[in-house]
Scaffold this active site. Structure first.
Site, mmCIF file in Angstrom:
data_model
loop_
_atom_site.group_PDB
_atom_site.id
_atom_site.type_symbol
_atom_site.label_atom_id
_atom_site.label_comp_id
_atom_site.label_asym_id
_atom_site.label_seq_id
_atom_site.Cartn_x
_atom_site.Cartn_y
_atom_site.Cartn_z
ATOM 1 N N SER A 188 -78.279 32.166 68.128
ATOM 2 C CA SER A 188 -79.261 31.347 68.849
ATOM 3 C C SER A 188 -80.082 30.480 67.901
ATOM 4 O O SER A 188 -80.259 30.796 66.723
ATOM 5 C CB SER A 188 -80.191 32.246 69.658
ATOM 6 O OG SER A 188 -79.452 33.039 70.559
HETATM 7 N N1 SAH Z 1 -78.612 37.588 69.875
HETATM 8 C C1 SAH Z 1 -77.653 36.699 69.245
HETATM 9 C C2 SAH Z 1 -77.091 35.697 70.204
HETATM 10 C C3 SAH Z 1 -75.668 35.968 70.539
HETATM 11 S S1 SAH Z 1 -74.967 34.884 71.773
HETATM 12 C C4 SAH Z 1 -78.329 36.046 68.051
HETATM 13 O O1 SAH Z 1 -79.133 36.690 67.410
HETATM 14 O O2 SAH Z 1 -78.055 34.918 67.719
HETATM 15 C C5 SAH Z 1 -75.044 35.924 73.199
HETATM 16 C C6 SAH Z 1 -74.169 37.132 73.220
HETATM 17 O O3 SAH Z 1 -74.271 37.711 74.517
HETATM 18 C C7 SAH Z 1 -72.673 36.888 72.983
HETATM 19 O O4 SAH Z 1 -72.271 37.590 71.852
HETATM 20 C C8 SAH Z 1 -72.014 37.440 74.259
HETATM 21 O O5 SAH Z 1 -70.784 38.107 74.025
HETATM 22 C C9 SAH Z 1 -73.074 38.416 74.754
HETATM 23 N N2 SAH Z 1 -72.996 38.804 76.165
HETATM 24 C C10 SAH Z 1 -72.710 38.043 77.252
HETATM 25 N N3 SAH Z 1 -72.731 38.799 78.372
HETATM 26 C C11 SAH Z 1 -73.043 40.072 77.983
HETATM 27 C C12 SAH Z 1 -73.194 41.331 78.664
HETATM 28 N N4 SAH Z 1 -73.038 41.449 79.995
HETATM 29 N N5 SAH Z 1 -73.510 42.421 77.924
HETATM 30 C C13 SAH Z 1 -73.666 42.338 76.583
HETATM 31 N N6 SAH Z 1 -73.529 41.192 75.875
HETATM 32 C C14 SAH Z 1 -73.216 40.072 76.575
#
Ligand code: SAH
Length: 186
Positions: free
Chosen positions: A33
């Site tokens: 993010s």
């Molecule tokens: N927190 C991260 C952002 C990752 S992007 C950071 O620090 O940058 C968002 C993530 O949410 C992705 O890896 C995706 O696989 C996950 N995601 C989407 N739906 C989800 C669900 N139902 N349960 C767990 N993770 C999920």
């Protein structure tokens, strides 16, 4: 956020962009993010609770573990759930050298929250769905605050839900752009 070196959470080829205010690819069509959005969401989640450590925070969407590492500095216990096994494993590997004993990475469907450690004083989602899953509201403590991107008119907005003794108070904030919240695990 100054305590968490963001370049360690992206591919070495992208390390020179790690301190720009932008999201970056982390594989499997997911992204780390944008830092200003991470800061904004954590600020909304903490609300007026000052600098005190929040007892328990739930993050949905670990990705590479960057935000989980930031959350470790503002919460006594961080539970972070990821549905893609390769990313869950990657986050585990990246966080290992930091020995963040207060971060627990969970492989599972975050749409179900994580009942074993509920209720949570803060819930933060890094993936956006059409609505806030009921499990998150059930697992939010009274006095707790939840922040998540939610679909709105072809885009997404940040939604804040505050739980008090009488129920839930919802407010909508700025437009954002997050990867989709999906159910199940892979
Ligand atoms: N927190 C991260 C952002 C990752 S992007 C950071 O620090 O940058 C968002 C993530 O949410 C992705 O890896 C995706 O696989 C996950 N995601 C989407 N739906 C989800 C669900 N139902 N349960 C767990 N993770 C999920």
């Amino acid at each position: 956020m100054q305590a968490v070196p963001r370049h360690l959470f992206v591919d070495t080829a992208l390390a020179n962009q790690a301190y720009e205010d932008t999201s970056l690819p982390i594989g499997l069509q997911q992204t780390i993010s944008k830092p200003s959005v991470v800061a904004r969401m954590i600020e909304l989640m903490r609300g007026g609770r000052g600098d005190a450590m929040l007892p328990r925070v739930l993050e949905i969407g670990t990705g590479c573990g960057y935000q989980a590492a930031v959350l470790a500095h503002i919460a006594r216990l961080v539970i972070s759930v990821e549905r893609l096994k390769p990313l869950h494993d990657k986050a585990r590997e990246l966080l290992a050298p930091w020995r963040m004993g207060n971060v627990r990475l969970v492989y599972g469907d975050g749409m179900l929250g994580h009942p074993p450690n509920a209720p949570y004083d803060g819930i933060i989602s890094a993936a956006g769905g059409d609505a806030i899953p009921p499990a998150w509201l059930e697992q939010l403590a009274v006095g707790g605050r939840l922040v998540a991107p939610v679909a709105r008119g072809g885009g997404q907005v940040l939604v804040l839900v505050e739980r008090n003794e009488r129920g839930f108070v919802r407010s909508e904030h700025e437009a954002v752009h997050f990867v989709p919240l999906k159910s199940g695990t892979t």
